[in-house]
Design a protein around this motif. Structure first.
Motif, mmCIF file in Angstrom:
data_model
loop_
_atom_site.group_PDB
_atom_site.id
_atom_site.type_symbol
_atom_site.label_atom_id
_atom_site.label_comp_id
_atom_site.label_asym_id
_atom_site.label_seq_id
_atom_site.Cartn_x
_atom_site.Cartn_y
_atom_site.Cartn_z
ATOM 1 N N LEU A 249 -10.742 2.429 -13.700
ATOM 2 C CA LEU A 249 -10.128 2.986 -14.909
ATOM 3 C C LEU A 249 -9.904 1.958 -16.003
ATOM 4 N N VAL A 250 -9.879 0.670 -15.636
ATOM 5 C CA VAL A 250 -9.570 -0.367 -16.624
ATOM 6 C C VAL A 250 -10.772 -1.283 -16.839
ATOM 7 N N LEU B 82 1.759 7.494 -13.553
ATOM 8 C CA LEU B 82 0.792 6.527 -14.074
ATOM 9 C C LEU B 82 1.494 5.246 -14.522
ATOM 10 N N LEU B 83 2.559 5.392 -15.299
ATOM 11 C CA LEU B 83 3.285 4.218 -15.776
ATOM 12 C C LEU B 83 3.943 3.472 -14.616
ATOM 13 N N ALA B 84 4.459 4.224 -13.638
ATOM 14 C CA ALA B 84 5.090 3.587 -12.478
ATOM 15 C C ALA B 84 4.068 2.756 -11.704
ATOM 16 N N PHE B 85 2.859 3.272 -11.559
ATOM 17 C CA PHE B 85 1.810 2.531 -10.861
ATOM 18 C C PHE B 85 1.463 1.261 -11.631
ATOM 19 N N ALA B 86 1.313 1.395 -12.947
ATOM 20 C CA ALA B 86 0.927 0.245 -13.773
ATOM 21 C C ALA B 86 1.969 -0.864 -13.703
ATOM 22 N N ARG B 87 3.239 -0.488 -13.634
ATOM 23 C CA ARG B 87 4.304 -1.492 -13.621
ATOM 24 C C ARG B 87 4.268 -2.370 -12.377
ATOM 25 N N ARG B 88 3.601 -1.903 -11.330
ATOM 26 C CA ARG B 88 3.514 -2.702 -10.109
ATOM 27 C C ARG B 88 2.624 -3.929 -10.315
ATOM 28 N N ASP C 13 -4.756 4.564 -6.370
ATOM 29 C CA ASP C 13 -4.729 3.396 -5.501
ATOM 30 C C ASP C 13 -5.506 2.290 -6.208
ATOM 31 N N GLN C 14 -5.606 1.137 -5.587
ATOM 32 C CA GLN C 14 -6.231 -0.004 -6.246
ATOM 33 C C GLN C 14 -7.711 0.232 -6.515
ATOM 34 N N ASP C 15 -8.395 0.950 -5.635
ATOM 35 C CA ASP C 15 -9.820 1.209 -5.840
ATOM 36 C C ASP C 15 -10.048 2.110 -7.047
ATOM 37 N N ARG D 246 0.834 -1.203 0.000
ATOM 38 C CA ARG D 246 0.000 0.000 0.000
ATOM 39 C C ARG D 246 0.868 1.251 0.000
ATOM 40 N N LEU D 247 1.946 1.216 0.747
ATOM 41 C CA LEU D 247 2.857 2.358 0.827
ATOM 42 C C LEU D 247 3.472 2.667 -0.542
ATOM 43 N N LEU D 248 3.988 1.638 -1.197
ATOM 44 C CA LEU D 248 4.666 1.841 -2.475
ATOM 45 C C LEU D 248 3.710 2.355 -3.540
ATOM 46 N N VAL D 249 2.515 1.800 -3.554
ATOM 47 C CA VAL D 249 1.561 2.163 -4.596
ATOM 48 C C VAL D 249 0.975 3.547 -4.356
ATOM 49 N N GLU D 250 0.461 3.777 -3.161
ATOM 50 C CA GLU D 250 -0.266 5.013 -2.895
ATOM 51 C C GLU D 250 0.657 6.224 -2.777
ATOM 52 N N ARG D 251 1.900 6.022 -2.366
ATOM 53 C CA ARG D 251 2.837 7.142 -2.245
ATOM 54 C C ARG D 251 3.734 7.295 -3.479
ATOM 55 N N GLY D 252 3.593 6.405 -4.455
ATOM 56 C CA GLY D 252 4.414 6.501 -5.659
ATOM 57 C C GLY D 252 5.894 6.344 -5.392
ATOM 58 N N VAL D 253 6.234 5.449 -4.460
ATOM 59 C CA VAL D 253 7.640 5.247 -4.073
ATOM 60 C C VAL D 253 8.404 4.569 -5.212
ATOM 61 N N GLU D 254 9.620 5.072 -5.473
ATOM 62 C CA GLU D 254 10.456 4.527 -6.545
ATOM 63 C C GLU D 254 11.705 3.823 -6.023
ATOM 64 N N ALA D 255 12.106 4.121 -4.799
ATOM 65 C CA ALA D 255 13.285 3.487 -4.207
ATOM 66 C C ALA D 255 13.119 3.496 -2.691
#
Length: 391
Positions: A207-208, A236-242, A200-202, A44-53
């Motif tokens: 969207l898809v 957007l792309l970073a989220f999708a890659r998860r 987030d996932q909701d 949840r942290l990585l996705v919702e906060r857009g964490v990259e590293a």
């Protein structure tokens, strides 16, 4: 700017590191946890906060290993640095086994920290090509059937991978995927861009659209005023890659700014053309343009509506384009017409579907990078100069 998460139970050390990170102006702290999170909280942290590293404390080796293993297996090897108080050989060996390449030690000198963050940024930038498959489908000219090719290639990939494939219609002016599939979407890629900072996932689920094992994000209604900025596009792309092993993007061919950003992120750019002379001429123009952007080595030609007895031979087509043909899709007007009327991809195991399935298998079977030369233990961490405390 790089978005990092700090996971350090020692809050005094965490405060010092956060101030040092901000002082480098090379990254922002998207999250600062005072505990080792479990899998659900971490995701949840990585996705919702857009964490990259992630900058992860080695204070508890066992908990460090648990989080590091999750990042490697579930977050596609997200770039990570270990925050350690000392770097003795046994610690280095354990970190190496955990897949860590970057070490950060106190005191946190901004110059050293900036170098480490820059290396993490390079790893983030390289993940598109080294980990995820992002395929762009670019028309040589309007009307060559790029959306049909992109759709059926994505469907074939999703069948092979049992899902985990996303198809995005980024033709914001003439996107046709929703029409081809008889979708009536309430939300679109434009809404995804507008909510990129809060995905987030909701939200994503709205969207898809599922199309068999494939998920599709349509382009939405025509709106010439829409502008796509680089930062929300990247998020957007970073989220999708998860969540997806493969992302396919259907482009307009107008070479908009956002389209060029996606092309730069793409592992492969499939330039779709037919054997008609105008399409070949414009295809050669686009190929030369992409070569000028140092993207020429990623471009591969897909010949759509190919005829075995066409007016131009394969050699003549390749000479006009200045590139070889990666794959040819035969012409089958009746099958395409029936597919459109039914609002479905090509029927599985049909003549055309077999061509797309073969093309999809060839993409997934491409060999990876060669194995690296063996290095000594300390050379393994050559990307991360270690500084002893007090120096």
């Amino acid at each position: 700017m790089l978005r990092v998460a700090l996971i350090l139970p020692d809050q005094r050390l965490a405060g010092e590191l956060e101030r040092a990170v901000l002082g480098t102006r090379a990254a922002v702290v998207a999250a600062n946890l005072d505990h080792y999170p479990d899998a659900a909280e971490l995701e949840r942290l990585l996705v919702e906060r857009g964490v990259e590293a992630v900058l992860l404390s080695y204070e508890s080796p066992h908990r460090f290993a648990t989080v590091a293993s999750w990042l490697e297996k579930k977050a596609a090897g997200m770039p990570m640095a270990a925050v350690v108080s000392s770097a003795d050989p046994s610690t280095l060996l354990e970190l190496m086994r955990a897949g860590v390449r970057e070490l950060i030690t106190p005191p946190f000198r901004e110059d050293r920290l900036r170098e480490a963050l820059d290396r993490l940024q390079k790893l983030v930038d390289s993940r598109t090509q080294s980990i995820e498959r992002l395929y762009s489908f670019l028309p040589a000219k309007a009307g060559v059937g790029t959306s049909t090719v992109a759709l059926n290639t994505a469907v074939a990939l999703s069948r092979t991978l049992d899902g985990s494939v996303l198809l995005i219609d980024f033709d914001l002016h003439n996107g046709i995927l929703a029409f081809l599939l008889k979708l009536s979407p309430r939300y679109s890629v434009v809404d995804a861009i507008e909510h990129a900072y809060h995905l987030d996932q909701d939200i994503w689920a709205k969207l898809v659209w599922p199309v068999g094992p494939l998920e599709v994000m349509p382009s939405g209604r025509l709106d010439p005023s829409v502008q796509v900025e680089a930062e929300p596009l990247r998020l957007l792309l970073a989220f999708a890659r998860r969540y997806y092993k493969v992302i396919c993007v259907d482009h307009s061919g107008m070479m908009e700014k956002h389209s060029l950003e996606i092309l730069r992120e793409s592992e492969r750019i499939f330039l779709v053309t037919t054997a008609e002379v105008p399409a070949l001429h414009l295809g050669a123009e686009k190929l030369n343009f992409l070569r000028g952007l140092d993207l020429g080595d990623r471009v591969e030609i897909l010949l759509n509506r190919a005829h075995s007895r066409g007016l131009l031979s394969k050699q003549q087509i390749e000479n006009m384009l200045g590139a070889s043909i990666r794959a040819s899709i035969p012409n089958d007007y009746v099958a395409v017409h029936n597919s459109i009327m039914e609002g479905k991809p090509m029927a599985e195991d049909s003549r055309l579907d077999k061509h797309f399935a073969e093309f999809a298998r060839s993409l997934l079977s491409q060999p990876g990078a060669g194995s690296a030369k063996k290095r000594k233990l300390l050379e393994y961490f050559s990307l991360a100069p270690v500084q002893s405390p007090g120096k």
